[in-house]
Scaffold this motif. Structure first.
Motif, PDB file in Angstrom:
ATOM      1  N   LEU A   1      36.671  43.048  46.366  1.00  0.00           N
ATOM      2  CA  LEU A   1      35.956  43.522  47.612  1.00  0.00           C
ATOM      3  C   LEU A   1      34.629  43.468  47.436  1.00  0.00           C
ATOM      4  O   LEU A   1      33.749  43.725  46.598  1.00  0.00           O
ATOM      5  CB  LEU A   1      36.076  45.060  47.913  1.00  0.00           C
ATOM      6  CG  LEU A   1      35.604  45.626  49.167  1.00  0.00           C
ATOM      7  CD1 LEU A   1      35.632  44.670  50.418  1.00  0.00           C
ATOM      8  CD2 LEU A   1      35.980  47.045  49.382  1.00  0.00           C
TER       9      LEU A   1
ATOM     10  N   ARG B   1      27.700  42.021  50.438  1.00  0.00           N
ATOM     11  CA  ARG B   1      26.344  41.472  50.277  1.00  0.00           C
ATOM     12  C   ARG B   1      25.302  42.140  51.105  1.00  0.00           C
ATOM     13  O   ARG B   1      25.628  42.510  52.374  1.00  0.00           O
ATOM     14  CB  ARG B   1      26.527  39.744  50.863  1.00  0.00           C
ATOM     15  CG  ARG B   1      27.214  39.175  49.820  1.00  0.00           C
ATOM     16  CD  ARG B   1      27.456  37.734  50.338  1.00  0.00           C
ATOM     17  NE  ARG B   1      28.255  36.986  49.426  1.00  0.00           N
ATOM     18  CZ  ARG B   1      28.267  35.652  49.356  1.00  0.00           C
ATOM     19  NH1 ARG B   1      27.638  34.742  50.217  1.00  0.00           N
ATOM     20  NH2 ARG B   1      29.173  34.963  48.522  1.00  0.00           N
TER      21      ARG B   1
ATOM     22  N   GLU C   1      24.924  40.684  45.948  1.00  0.00           N
ATOM     23  CA  GLU C   1      26.344  40.910  46.024  1.00  0.00           C
ATOM     24  C   GLU C   1      26.820  42.113  45.058  1.00  0.00           C
ATOM     25  O   GLU C   1      26.469  41.578  43.945  1.00  0.00           O
ATOM     26  CB  GLU C   1      26.908  39.576  46.067  1.00  0.00           C
ATOM     27  CG  GLU C   1      28.455  39.823  46.286  1.00  0.00           C
ATOM     28  CD  GLU C   1      29.404  38.488  46.115  1.00  0.00           C
ATOM     29  OE1 GLU C   1      29.556  37.968  47.224  1.00  0.00           O
ATOM     30  OE2 GLU C   1      29.840  38.205  45.015  1.00  0.00           O
TER      31      GLU C   1
ATOM     32  N   GLU D   1      27.019  40.902  54.661  1.00  0.00           N
ATOM     33  CA  GLU D   1      28.490  40.349  54.684  1.00  0.00           C
ATOM     34  C   GLU D   1      29.277  41.387  53.843  1.00  0.00           C
ATOM     35  O   GLU D   1      28.815  41.781  52.929  1.00  0.00           O
ATOM     36  CB  GLU D   1      28.434  38.938  54.299  1.00  0.00           C
ATOM     37  CG  GLU D   1      29.774  38.278  54.225  1.00  0.00           C
ATOM     38  CD  GLU D   1      29.641  36.808  54.069  1.00  0.00           C
ATOM     39  OE1 GLU D   1      31.011  36.347  53.779  1.00  0.00           O
ATOM     40  OE2 GLU D   1      28.775  36.355  53.800  1.00  0.00           O
ATOM     41  N   LEU D   2      30.570  41.333  54.560  1.00  0.00           N
ATOM     42  CA  LEU D   2      31.576  42.089  53.772  1.00  0.00           C
ATOM     43  C   LEU D   2      32.815  41.264  53.558  1.00  0.00           C
ATOM     44  O   LEU D   2      33.399  40.719  54.660  1.00  0.00           O
ATOM     45  CB  LEU D   2      31.762  43.395  54.565  1.00  0.00           C
ATOM     46  CG  LEU D   2      33.012  44.618  53.714  1.00  0.00           C
ATOM     47  CD1 LEU D   2      32.408  44.999  52.642  1.00  0.00           C
ATOM     48  CD2 LEU D   2      33.105  45.767  54.654  1.00  0.00           C
ATOM     49  N   SER D   3      33.369  41.038  52.585  1.00  0.00           N
ATOM     50  CA  SER D   3      34.515  40.315  52.458  1.00  0.00           C
ATOM     51  C   SER D   3      35.487  40.744  51.376  1.00  0.00           C
ATOM     52  O   SER D   3      35.316  41.449  50.273  1.00  0.00           O
ATOM     53  CB  SER D   3      33.966  38.808  52.188  1.00  0.00           C
ATOM     54  OG  SER D   3      33.615  38.849  50.702  1.00  0.00           O
ATOM     55  N   THR D   4      36.798  40.324  51.478  1.00  0.00           N
ATOM     56  CA  THR D   4      37.630  40.485  50.379  1.00  0.00           C
ATOM     57  C   THR D   4      38.432  39.296  50.044  1.00  0.00           C
ATOM     58  O   THR D   4      38.675  38.250  50.882  1.00  0.00           O
ATOM     59  CB  THR D   4      38.948  41.541  50.870  1.00  0.00           C
ATOM     60  OG1 THR D   4      39.578  41.048  51.985  1.00  0.00           O
ATOM     61  CG2 THR D   4      38.382  42.779  51.268  1.00  0.00           C
ATOM     62  N   SER D   5      38.769  39.197  48.792  1.00  0.00           N
ATOM     63  CA  SER D   5      39.510  37.904  48.363  1.00  0.00           C
ATOM     64  C   SER D   5      40.793  38.305  47.306  1.00  0.00           C
ATOM     65  O   SER D   5      40.481  39.332  46.688  1.00  0.00           O
ATOM     66  CB  SER D   5      38.616  37.006  47.791  1.00  0.00           C
ATOM     67  OG  SER D   5      37.908  37.562  46.760  1.00  0.00           O
TER      68      SER D   5
END
Length: 298
Positions: free
Chosen positions: A4, A7, A39, A65-69
């Motif tokens: 998770l 940024r 980040e 920015e918020l992201s999951t991978s």
């Protein structure tokens, strides 16, 4: 395994990091993404990660920015490649006293060779708490601790405020400071520091304490161990300013880390105005800085 990533705007990164550590006390990964963005990332299964609404609220207007991978199954092994040994060189000897260089390594890395007789090794599990030697603020504090130890035999007592993994307290004990007391408001960090102290055969005491609500031990003159007292505080700016405001009597020496380069003067002034501590040395690494302060006559 899920990564998770958050940024954020660099100007507010310090405040965001403090909030994220409340949500993810096991620690966060930090990656610089150019001059304006940082980040932060946390790892875990979906049920272990912070809830997204809480995360958005913590980050606030700093969010970029918020992201999951999803990470591959072999991530647990690949992750180890990001944690390499850190070598902190000792300063030139004074008065014939030679200190060893400090080498901080994770347990899966090989120890230094027998030919490295002037290397003091500290083994830290990076999965347990902040302070693996990999972060610039930890390395800077270790470098200043070596500078202090060279000029201060016998070393005297040392208080490590925000001990995390215990690496600074363990290094201090190895360099001859004693007694050594580490404090942290996260119980996971207290457990990790005690574990790491045992692994490194270092004699330190570790206690749970919340700097924001509880008084520090050893701050009153009557409560202190005999001899000079040194304090190491690898914290963020707001906690360092709170520390400057709450100490009852000044220590002989104070090493403050966890600061961005443009925050050092404010912290130096805070300790100087209230406790008459004066700057002895300042170190930088990238955006990070640490400073050694000392009282008059030390």
């Amino acid at each position: 395994m899920i990564r998770l990533a958050v940024r954020v705007d660099r100007e507010q990164a310090e405040l965001v990091l403090a909030e994220l550590l409340d949500l993810a006390p096991a620690g966060v990964e930090e990656v610089a993404l150019g001059p304006h963005t940082v980040e932060y990332a946390v790892y875990g299964s979906p049920g272990e990660l912070p809830r997204l609404p809480d995360l958005r609220a913590a980050v606030g207007d700093a969010l970029v920015e918020l992201s999951t991978s999803e990470l591959p199954d072999d991530w647990s092994e690949r992750w180890k490649s990001f944690h390499r040994p850190a070598l902190i060189s000792a300063p030139a000897a004074q008065g014939g006293r030679r200190l060893p260089d400090l080498r901080v390594r994770p347990p899966w890395e090989a120890p230094a060779g027998a030919e490295d007789r002037h290397v003091q090794e500290i083994v830290i599990d990076p999965g347990q708490a902040f302070g693996t030697g990999g972060h610039a603020s930890t390395r800077l504090c270790l470098a200043l601790l070596l500078e202090l130890a060279v000029g201060q035999p016998p070393a005297g007592a040392l208080l490590d405020v925000g001990t995390g993994s215990g690496v600074l307290a363990i290094a201090a004990a190895r360099l001859g400071f004693g007694p050594v007391l580490g404090l942290d408001n996260e119980r996971e960090s207290v457990t990790a520091a005690r574990h790491n102290a045992a692994v490194n055969e270092a004699t330190i005491d570790v206690r749970h304490l919340d700097l924001r609500t509880q008084a520090l031990p050893w701050m009153d003159i009557a409560d202190r161990p005999p001899g000079p007292l040194s304090v190491v505080a690898n914290l963020l700016r707001p906690l360092l300013l709170a520390l400057a405001d709450s100490i009852a009597a000044p220590p002989a020496h104070l090493i403050a880390g966890g600061l961005l380069a443009d925050e050092v003067d404010e912290v130096v002034d805070a300790f100087g105005d209230r406790l008459a501590l004066r700057e002895r040395q300042r170190l930088h690494s990238g955006d990070w800085a640490a400073v050694w302060l000392a009282g008059a006559g030390t």
